[in-house]
Design a protein around this motif. Structure first.
Motif, PDB file in Angstrom:
ATOM      1  N   ASP A  52       0.882  -1.164   0.000  1.00  0.00           N
ATOM      2  CA  ASP A  52       0.000   0.000   0.000  1.00  0.00           C
ATOM      3  C   ASP A  52       0.921   1.215   0.000  1.00  0.00           C
ATOM      4  O   ASP A  52       1.640   1.457   0.964  1.00  0.00           O
ATOM      5  N   THR A  53       0.938   1.966  -1.090  1.00  0.00           N
ATOM      6  CA  THR A  53       1.889   3.069  -1.213  1.00  0.00           C
ATOM      7  C   THR A  53       1.463   4.310  -0.428  1.00  0.00           C
ATOM      8  O   THR A  53       2.218   5.288  -0.375  1.00  0.00           O
ATOM      9  N   GLU A  54       0.258   4.283   0.169  1.00  0.00           N
ATOM     10  CA  GLU A  54      -0.225   5.414   0.974  1.00  0.00           C
ATOM     11  C   GLU A  54      -0.137   6.740   0.210  1.00  0.00           C
ATOM     12  O   GLU A  54       0.274   7.767   0.743  1.00  0.00           O
ATOM     13  N   ASN A  59       8.668   3.422  -7.746  1.00  0.00           N
ATOM     14  CA  ASN A  59       9.091   2.702  -8.955  1.00  0.00           C
ATOM     15  C   ASN A  59      10.133   1.624  -8.700  1.00  0.00           C
ATOM     16  O   ASN A  59      10.632   1.023  -9.652  1.00  0.00           O
ATOM     17  N   ALA A  60      10.462   1.359  -7.443  1.00  0.00           N
ATOM     18  CA  ALA A  60      11.400   0.282  -7.139  1.00  0.00           C
ATOM     19  C   ALA A  60      11.178  -0.172  -5.707  1.00  0.00           C
ATOM     20  O   ALA A  60      10.876   0.629  -4.822  1.00  0.00           O
ATOM     21  N   ILE A  61      11.320  -1.488  -5.494  1.00  0.00           N
ATOM     22  CA  ILE A  61      11.156  -2.046  -4.153  1.00  0.00           C
ATOM     23  C   ILE A  61      12.009  -3.286  -4.020  1.00  0.00           C
ATOM     24  O   ILE A  61      12.201  -4.033  -4.991  1.00  0.00           O
ATOM     25  N   GLY A 110       6.190   3.943 -12.490  1.00  0.00           N
ATOM     26  CA  GLY A 110       5.735   4.012 -11.116  1.00  0.00           C
ATOM     27  C   GLY A 110       4.411   3.321 -10.849  1.00  0.00           C
ATOM     28  O   GLY A 110       3.667   2.964 -11.764  1.00  0.00           O
ATOM     29  N   TYR A 111       4.123   3.121  -9.560  1.00  0.00           N
ATOM     30  CA  TYR A 111       2.861   2.525  -9.116  1.00  0.00           C
ATOM     31  C   TYR A 111       2.357   3.290  -7.901  1.00  0.00           C
ATOM     32  O   TYR A 111       3.123   3.623  -6.989  1.00  0.00           O
ATOM     33  N   GLN A 112       1.071   3.545  -7.879  1.00  0.00           N
ATOM     34  CA  GLN A 112       0.416   4.176  -6.746  1.00  0.00           C
ATOM     35  C   GLN A 112      -0.892   3.445  -6.496  1.00  0.00           C
ATOM     36  O   GLN A 112      -1.730   3.333  -7.393  1.00  0.00           O
ATOM     37  N   ARG A 144      10.861   6.448  -4.485  1.00  0.00           N
ATOM     38  CA  ARG A 144       9.827   7.297  -5.073  1.00  0.00           C
ATOM     39  C   ARG A 144      10.117   7.495  -6.557  1.00  0.00           C
ATOM     40  O   ARG A 144      11.269   7.577  -6.978  1.00  0.00           O
ATOM     41  N   ASN A 145       9.065   7.596  -7.337  1.00  0.00           N
ATOM     42  CA  ASN A 145       9.194   7.791  -8.781  1.00  0.00           C
ATOM     43  C   ASN A 145       9.399   9.276  -9.091  1.00  0.00           C
ATOM     44  O   ASN A 145       8.572   9.934  -9.708  1.00  0.00           O
TER      45      ASN A 145
END
Length: 310
Positions: A52-54, A59-61, A110-112, A144-145
């Motif tokens: 959950d990106t809140e 863009n990376a984990i 990225g993902y949100q 962060r992206n």
């Protein structure tokens, strides 16, 4: 060396410089769902590692999943429904006694969101006592992206056995492949890219690719290079992205096949960037020889007719 190449490529595609720490922001939460199940568990069960990106765009984990030995060996690791298209370190079971699963991936663009699936673990049935920290998440980092590699602080929530049978988040459940339903769909369309970089394969040409299969997940990829454009079943080579091209002159057709865990496949063709000149191709010669043969047969037939009429 291959891992280094893949790491560099994925980070370039994600427009980040590195996983080095920058300005830290309290944001994302990575967790195992459901967060707890009762004991015993008489059948195999699945847990899903989610994020959950809140409200942040990441863009990376990367990180690792640590599994209590009492749970037994992980049966399967799948990427069904995963938000990560490029894996630097693909999550997988590395050995019979391994209880640590490392992972690292990038998300170009990225993902949100609040229900992003990273990967799934299928665990064996469990008949033991309760375990408070049955599955934990460690060394988790996210970026962060923003093109700067800014670090986002990540809160980790693990999994316990011995609580109550909590249900999955409805958004997560909708994305999970129903293993009781046959997967007859091929992986989604994807676009391989032929590229060159001084930091990858010493500047040689390579092809990069990433496909998504939201049902059973991608099992493997195959690559084939052919100058005549015809596919041959015995020329397929199992490959990982980035794949070093054998034809550095870029005169070959490149085919990339993505195969999911149900055996469905999607083949994508890339036309040669430097096609072989017509005069160098074999088929004009074959056509020329064929015409000569036809003319010769016609000449002989005509000559025979002329002789018989005299």
């Amino acid at each position: 060396m291959r891992l280094i190449y893949r790491t560099i490529l994925c980070l370039v595609l994600a427009s980040v410089g590195s996983l080095a720490l920058g300005v830290s922001v309290e944001a994302a939460q990575i967790m195992v769902q459901p967060q707890e199940l009762a004991v015993p568990q008489p059948n195999d069960y699945m847990v899903i590692v989610t994020i959950d990106t809140e409200g942040e765009m990441i863009n990376a984990i990367e990180g690792q999943v640590v599994i209590d030995k009492a749970l037994g060996q992980v049966k399967t690791v799948t990427e069904s429904g995963s938000i990560i298209p490029f894996w630097v370190i693909r999550p997988q079971v590395s050995g019979e006694s391994s209880q640590i699963i490392k992972f690292s991936g990038t998300i170009p663009g990225g993902y949100q969101g609040s229900a992003g699936i990273l990967f799934n673990l299928v665990m064996p049935a469990y008949q033991g006592e309760q375990i408070t920290e049955a599955i934990t998440l460690q060394n988790v980092k996210a970026l962060r992206n923003d093109g700067l590699g800014t670090s986002v602080a990540v809160k980790s929530v693990g999994f316990r056995l011995g609580g109550q049978n909590l249900s999955l988040d409805s958004q997560i459940k909708d994305q999970i492949y129903d293993q009781n339903r046959p997967d007859n769909e091929p992986p989604e369309a994807f676009t391989p890219q032929i590229a060159q970089s001084d930091q990858v394969y010493n500047g040689q040409w390579f092809v990069s690719f990433a496909a998504v299969d939201k049902q059973s997940g991608i099992e493997y990829y195959e690559v084939q290079e052919t100058k005549n454009g015809r596919i041959k079943s015995d020329l397929w080579v199992k490959a990982e992205s980035p794949y070093l091209l054998q034809d550095q002159n870029l005169q070959s057709y490149v085919y990339v096949t993505a195969v999911d865990r149900a055996g469905n496949e999607r083949i994508v063709k890339i036309s040669p960037r430097n096609p072989i000149p017509l005069w160098q191709s074999w088929w004009p010669l074959a056509v020329f020889v064929g015409l000569l043969v036809v003319l010769f047969v016609f000449w002989r037939h005509k000559r025979k007719v002329m002789l018989t009429t005299k």
